[in-house]
Design an enzyme around this catalytic site. Structure first.
Site, PDB file in Angstrom:
ATOM      1  N   LYS A   1       8.964  -0.840   2.458  1.00 52.63           N
ATOM      2  CA  LYS A   1       8.227  -0.042   3.446  1.00 52.63           C
ATOM      3  C   LYS A   1       9.072   0.375   4.638  1.00 52.63           C
ATOM      4  O   LYS A   1       9.059   1.545   5.032  1.00 52.63           O
ATOM      5  CB  LYS A   1       6.992  -0.803   3.944  1.00 52.63           C
ATOM      6  CG  LYS A   1       6.266  -0.051   5.050  1.00 52.63           C
ATOM      7  CD  LYS A   1       4.868  -0.570   5.292  1.00 52.63           C
ATOM      8  CE  LYS A   1       4.861  -1.758   6.196  1.00 52.63           C
ATOM      9  NZ  LYS A   1       3.467  -2.134   6.564  1.00 52.63           N
TER      10      LYS A   1
ATOM     11  N   ASN B   1       1.085   1.746   7.110  1.00 52.89           N
ATOM     12  CA  ASN B   1       0.734   0.916   5.969  1.00 52.89           C
ATOM     13  C   ASN B   1       0.718   1.675   4.657  1.00 52.89           C
ATOM     14  O   ASN B   1       0.906   1.102   3.596  1.00 52.89           O
ATOM     15  CB  ASN B   1      -0.636   0.254   6.185  1.00 52.89           C
ATOM     16  CG  ASN B   1      -0.566  -0.774   7.300  1.00 52.89           C
ATOM     17  OD1 ASN B   1       0.258  -1.675   7.278  1.00 52.89           O
ATOM     18  ND2 ASN B   1      -1.406  -0.605   8.309  1.00 52.89           N
TER      19      ASN B   1
ATOM     20  N   ARG C   1       0.807  -1.225   0.000  1.00 57.59           N
ATOM     21  CA  ARG C   1       0.000   0.000   0.000  1.00 57.59           C
ATOM     22  C   ARG C   1       0.841   1.276   0.000  1.00 57.59           C
ATOM     23  O   ARG C   1       0.320   2.364  -0.214  1.00 57.59           O
ATOM     24  CB  ARG C   1      -0.967  -0.005   1.186  1.00 57.59           C
ATOM     25  CG  ARG C   1      -2.212  -0.845   0.909  1.00 57.59           C
ATOM     26  CD  ARG C   1      -3.123  -0.905   2.111  1.00 57.59           C
ATOM     27  NE  ARG C   1      -2.602  -1.806   3.128  1.00 57.59           N
ATOM     28  CZ  ARG C   1      -3.043  -1.849   4.389  1.00 57.59           C
ATOM     29  NH1 ARG C   1      -3.997  -1.008   4.777  1.00 57.59           N
ATOM     30  NH2 ARG C   1      -2.529  -2.688   5.248  1.00 57.59           N
TER      31      ARG C   1
ATOM     32  N   ALA D   1      31.321  42.626  -3.000  1.00 60.46           N
ATOM     33  CA  ALA D   1      30.124  42.102  -3.664  1.00 60.46           C
ATOM     34  C   ALA D   1      30.472  41.523  -5.031  1.00 60.46           C
ATOM     35  O   ALA D   1      31.265  42.090  -5.767  1.00 60.46           O
ATOM     36  CB  ALA D   1      29.092  43.216  -3.819  1.00 60.46           C
TER      37      ALA D   1
ATOM     38  N   ARG E   1      42.731  44.741 -14.629  1.00 66.78           N
ATOM     39  CA  ARG E   1      41.519  45.024 -15.395  1.00 66.78           C
ATOM     40  C   ARG E   1      41.880  45.973 -16.527  1.00 66.78           C
ATOM     41  O   ARG E   1      42.927  46.633 -16.496  1.00 66.78           O
ATOM     42  CB  ARG E   1      40.451  45.657 -14.495  1.00 66.78           C
ATOM     43  CG  ARG E   1      40.853  47.005 -13.946  1.00 66.78           C
ATOM     44  CD  ARG E   1      39.849  47.535 -12.941  1.00 66.78           C
ATOM     45  NE  ARG E   1      40.260  48.849 -12.461  1.00 66.78           N
ATOM     46  CZ  ARG E   1      39.993  49.311 -11.245  1.00 66.78           C
ATOM     47  NH1 ARG E   1      39.340  48.559 -10.370  1.00 66.78           N
ATOM     48  NH2 ARG E   1      40.384  50.511 -10.903  1.00 66.78           N
TER      49      ARG E   1
ATOM     50  N   TYR F   1      30.487  33.670  -4.873  1.00 68.96           N
ATOM     51  CA  TYR F   1      30.748  32.233  -4.781  1.00 68.96           C
ATOM     52  C   TYR F   1      32.164  32.016  -4.267  1.00 68.96           C
ATOM     53  O   TYR F   1      33.123  32.515  -4.846  1.00 68.96           O
ATOM     54  CB  TYR F   1      30.591  31.544  -6.144  1.00 68.96           C
ATOM     55  CG  TYR F   1      31.038  30.097  -6.068  1.00 68.96           C
ATOM     56  CD1 TYR F   1      30.359  29.194  -5.242  1.00 68.96           C
ATOM     57  CD2 TYR F   1      32.144  29.639  -6.768  1.00 68.96           C
ATOM     58  CE1 TYR F   1      30.785  27.880  -5.113  1.00 68.96           C
ATOM     59  CE2 TYR F   1      32.573  28.313  -6.646  1.00 68.96           C
ATOM     60  CZ  TYR F   1      31.883  27.445  -5.818  1.00 68.96           C
ATOM     61  OH  TYR F   1      32.302  26.147  -5.688  1.00 68.96           O
TER      62      TYR F   1
HETATM   63  C1  UD1 Z   1      -1.050  -8.748  12.966  1.00 70.56           C
HETATM   64  C2  UD1 Z   1      -1.709  -9.608  14.034  1.00 70.56           C
HETATM   65  C3  UD1 Z   1      -2.940  -8.864  14.560  1.00 70.56           C
HETATM   66  C4  UD1 Z   1      -2.560  -7.494  15.085  1.00 70.56           C
HETATM   67  C5  UD1 Z   1      -1.816  -6.730  14.007  1.00 70.56           C
HETATM   68  C6  UD1 Z   1      -1.282  -5.446  14.558  1.00 70.56           C
HETATM   69  C7  UD1 Z   1      -1.260 -11.897  13.429  1.00 70.56           C
HETATM   70  C8  UD1 Z   1      -1.801 -13.142  12.830  1.00 70.56           C
HETATM   71  N1  UD1 Z   1      -2.079 -10.871  13.477  1.00 70.56           N
HETATM   72  O1  UD1 Z   1      -1.958  -8.557  11.908  1.00 70.56           O
HETATM   73  O2  UD1 Z   1      -3.556  -9.603  15.602  1.00 70.56           O
HETATM   74  O3  UD1 Z   1      -3.708  -6.794  15.480  1.00 70.56           O
HETATM   75  O4  UD1 Z   1      -0.713  -7.492  13.517  1.00 70.56           O
HETATM   76  O5  UD1 Z   1      -0.739  -4.683  13.524  1.00 70.56           O
HETATM   77  O6  UD1 Z   1      -0.119 -11.866  13.855  1.00 70.56           O
HETATM   78  N2  UD1 Z   1       5.273  -9.973   8.775  1.00 70.56           N
HETATM   79  C9  UD1 Z   1       6.357 -10.735   8.445  1.00 70.56           C
HETATM   80  N3  UD1 Z   1       6.167 -11.933   7.848  1.00 70.56           N
HETATM   81  C10 UD1 Z   1       4.935 -12.402   7.583  1.00 70.56           C
HETATM   82  C11 UD1 Z   1       3.808 -11.625   7.935  1.00 70.56           C
HETATM   83  C12 UD1 Z   1       4.017 -10.408   8.538  1.00 70.56           C
HETATM   84  O7  UD1 Z   1       7.502 -10.339   8.658  1.00 70.56           O
HETATM   85  O8  UD1 Z   1       4.838 -13.523   7.039  1.00 70.56           O
HETATM   86  C13 UD1 Z   1       5.484  -8.683   9.412  1.00 70.56           C
HETATM   87  C14 UD1 Z   1       5.030  -7.534   8.551  1.00 70.56           C
HETATM   88  O9  UD1 Z   1       6.106  -7.031   7.781  1.00 70.56           O
HETATM   89  C15 UD1 Z   1       4.569  -6.507   9.565  1.00 70.56           C
HETATM   90  C16 UD1 Z   1       4.102  -7.356  10.727  1.00 70.56           C
HETATM   91  O10 UD1 Z   1       4.693  -8.624  10.559  1.00 70.56           O
HETATM   92  O11 UD1 Z   1       5.613  -5.697  10.023  1.00 70.56           O
HETATM   93  C17 UD1 Z   1       2.609  -7.461  10.805  1.00 70.56           C
HETATM   94  O12 UD1 Z   1       2.109  -7.971   9.612  1.00 70.56           O
HETATM   95  P1  UD1 Z   1       0.687  -7.524   9.084  1.00 70.56           P
HETATM   96  O13 UD1 Z   1       0.372  -8.350   7.909  1.00 70.56           O
HETATM   97  O14 UD1 Z   1       0.626  -6.059   8.967  1.00 70.56           O
HETATM   98  O15 UD1 Z   1      -0.225  -7.886  10.336  1.00 70.56           O
HETATM   99  P2  UD1 Z   1      -1.519  -8.752  10.380  1.00 70.56           P
HETATM  100  O16 UD1 Z   1      -1.140 -10.171  10.167  1.00 70.56           O
HETATM  101  O17 UD1 Z   1      -2.536  -8.131   9.535  1.00 70.56           O
HETATM  102 CA    CA Z   2      -0.545  -4.299   9.745  1.00 64.94          CA
END
Ligand code: UD1
Ligand code: CA
Length: 488
Positions: free
Chosen positions: A26, A237, A19, A389, A449, A375
């Site tokens: 990001k 995000n 996004r 100047a 000059r 300059y």
């Molecule tokens: C997750 C939580 C949710 C919480 C929310 C808060 C889970 C299943 N859910 O949501 O309960 O309210 O965060 O923001 O954990 N990331 C990885 N690898 C992955 C997936 C994610 O590194 O495979 C990292 C992402 O880069 C990010 C963070 O984990 O920094 C959260 O991932 P995101 O997909 O935003 O969170 P949700 O799973 O939607």
């Molecule tokens: Ca998130």
């Protein structure tokens, strides 16, 4: 910071961040002069964990290279495919074989939550230790909880599980307490829970949140700490959130400096990076941007309309309408308006760089003045010298840059060109309009000059009938009358 240092902090940063609609990963977007992941690892490092692990995936080469620069102590674990937050932590632990299976605490945070502080994390650790929990979650009560996992509680208000938005019932969706994604885990409970994860959910992912239900099922205690400051757990995000986060971080930074004695005339238009240092009684006028490692000493005024990057400003200096990169402005020096200071520039005590002046690799001595339209590149200007100047230090011959030396208390007349390499001795003068190509010794006047010659009657002959010719004729007649009167 905390007496109970965690065995590890795991920062999840493998996600793509679609996004953002950006070629830049990001977590490498910046607020307050640091990348999101730099903020995250800085907060994590305050806990002084034995291991600081960042899980990387998307654009990992860039993220790894950046971390090597800003957080050399952090190690990275690769999650090649983003199969869920639980899988991400599995990847981190697979790379940490020496983390003991018994005892110890592992903290999990995200790389895209820039306002999370070490203080909030150590509060979480304190509760975790005090309550003897297997899992302690950081939660928040939100007016609009949509998108987040909801915290489910039992009859005695005890945490029982986290349910994701996409898996929740209508009743569960009404819960306003959300999982922030930041937790402290007992290492054993975490390993046990991770071993039992499955993808039996609406997204087909391995949910880290399921470790909570597993711990509860195993009869272990799960606690929650609700933050009052919801910014501290908010992730980025998209670019709208990035801008809001930047504004809030800046508001906090500027407020801290005001409480430390800095006068900020218009906080909303004053942007201060987190690594900037300011002293009491600095005045920041509106529309001032201080970036990087900029340091402003006491009593100095910066602004309105300044951009200072990695710039040092001495006590009592005044800087107005100026752009500066990597310069050093001495005590009581004055700069501006419309001045451009480039890297390697140093202004001595009480020195002046005035309007429409550009300096690069220029060392301007104490009390020396470069007041207008000039300059100066690759030069040393001695103390008390005055550069007229419109002077140009011609430092570049098309192939190489050369140095110019102007001695103390010398005086360079307006509209001169000093062709480098060249030396103007201490106490020497250069006549206005000179193009100086060879040294002027101490005490000499250099004149380089064309000699002036005036051609009498030229306008009358070559511009007859013009207003200029008429004006010249009237002036000549008036002069003749004056002459006659004084002789008559
Ligand atoms: C997750 C939580 C949710 C919480 C929310 C808060 C889970 C299943 N859910 O949501 O309960 O309210 O965060 O923001 O954990 N990331 C990885 N690898 C992955 C997936 C994610 O590194 O495979 C990292 C992402 O880069 C990010 C963070 O984990 O920094 C959260 O991932 P995101 O997909 O935003 O969170 P949700 O799973 O939607
Ligand atoms: Ca998130």
């Amino acid at each position: 910071m905390s007496p109970d240092r965690p065995a590890a902090v795991v920062v999840l940063a493998a996600g793509e961040g679609t996004r953002m609609r950006s070629a830049i990963p990001k977590v490498l977007h910046r607020v307050g002069g640091r990348t999101l992941v730099h903020h995250a690892v800085s907060a994590a490092a305050e806990l002084e964990p034995d291991h600081l692990v960042v899980v990387v995936g998307h654009s990992r080469d860039q993220v790894v290279a950046h971390l090597a620069e800003v957080a050399p102590k952090a190690v990275t674990a690769v999650q090649a495919q983003q199969l869920g937050t639980g899988h991400a932590v599995q990847c981190a632990l697979a790379d940490l074989p020496d983390v003991p299976d018994l005892g110890g605490t592992i903290v999990v945070t995200y790389g895209d939550v820039p306002l999370l502080t070490g203080d909030v994390l150590s509060g979480l650790l304190d509760t975790h230790a005090e309550q003897g929990n297997a899992v302690t979650m950081l939660t928040a009560h939100l007016g609009d909880p949509s998108g987040y996992g909801r915290v489910l509680r039992g009859p005695h208000d005890e945490v029982t599980a986290v349910v994701e938005q996409k898996d929740a019932t209508a009743e569960q969706l009404a819960v306003r307490e959300v999982n922030s994604g930041v937790y402290a885990f007992d290492t054993t409970a975490l390993r046990d829970g991770l071993d039992r994860l499955d993808t039996d959910n609406s997204q087909g992912e391995l949910y880290l949140t399921d470790v909570v239900a597993h711990a509860v099922g195993a009869g272990r205690r799960v606690g929650a700490v609700a933050v009052t400051d919801t910014w501290a757990v908010e992730g980025v995000n998209d670019r709208v959130q990035l801008a809001a986060m930047h504004r809030e971080l800046n508001r906090r930074t500027v407020e801290e400096w005001m409480r430390a004695g800095v006068a900020v005339v218009d906080p909303a238009s004053t942007w201060v990076d987190v690594d900037v240092r300011l002293e009491p009684d600095v005045v920041l006028e509106p529309n001032t941007l201080l970036r990087g490692s900029t340091h402003v000493a006491t009593g100095a005024t910066v602004g309105p309309n300044c951009l200072l990057v990695d710039t040092r400003v001495g006590p009592g200096a005044e800087i107005l309408n100026t752009t500066s990169y990597g310069a050093e402005v001495g005590p009581d020096a004055t700069v501006g308006p419309y001045t451009y200071l480039r890297p390697g520039t140093r202004l001595g005590k009480g020195a002046k760089a005035g309007g429409f002046v550009e300096l690069k690799q220029a060392d301007v001595g104490d009390g020396a003045k470069v007041p207008h339209l000039t300059y100066v590149g690759d030069a040393t200007i001695g103390e008390g010298a005055n550069i007229g100047a419109g002077t140009i230090f011609a430092n570049y011959d098309g192939v190489a840059k050369h140095h110019t030396e102007v001695g103390a208390h010398s005086f360079v007349g307006s509209d001169s060109v000093l062709v480098a390499p060249v030396e103007i001795g201490p106490g020497a003068y250069v006549a206005a309009g000179s193009t100086v190509t060879s040294a002027v010794s101490p005490g000499e006047l250099g004149v380089a000059r064309g000699k002036q010659r005036n051609i009498a009657g030229w306008v009358a002959r070559r511009r007859a009938g013009t207003p200029a010719a008429a004006a010249a004729e009237r002036a000549a007649a008036a002069m003749q009358q004056d002459d006659e009167r004084s002789h008559g």
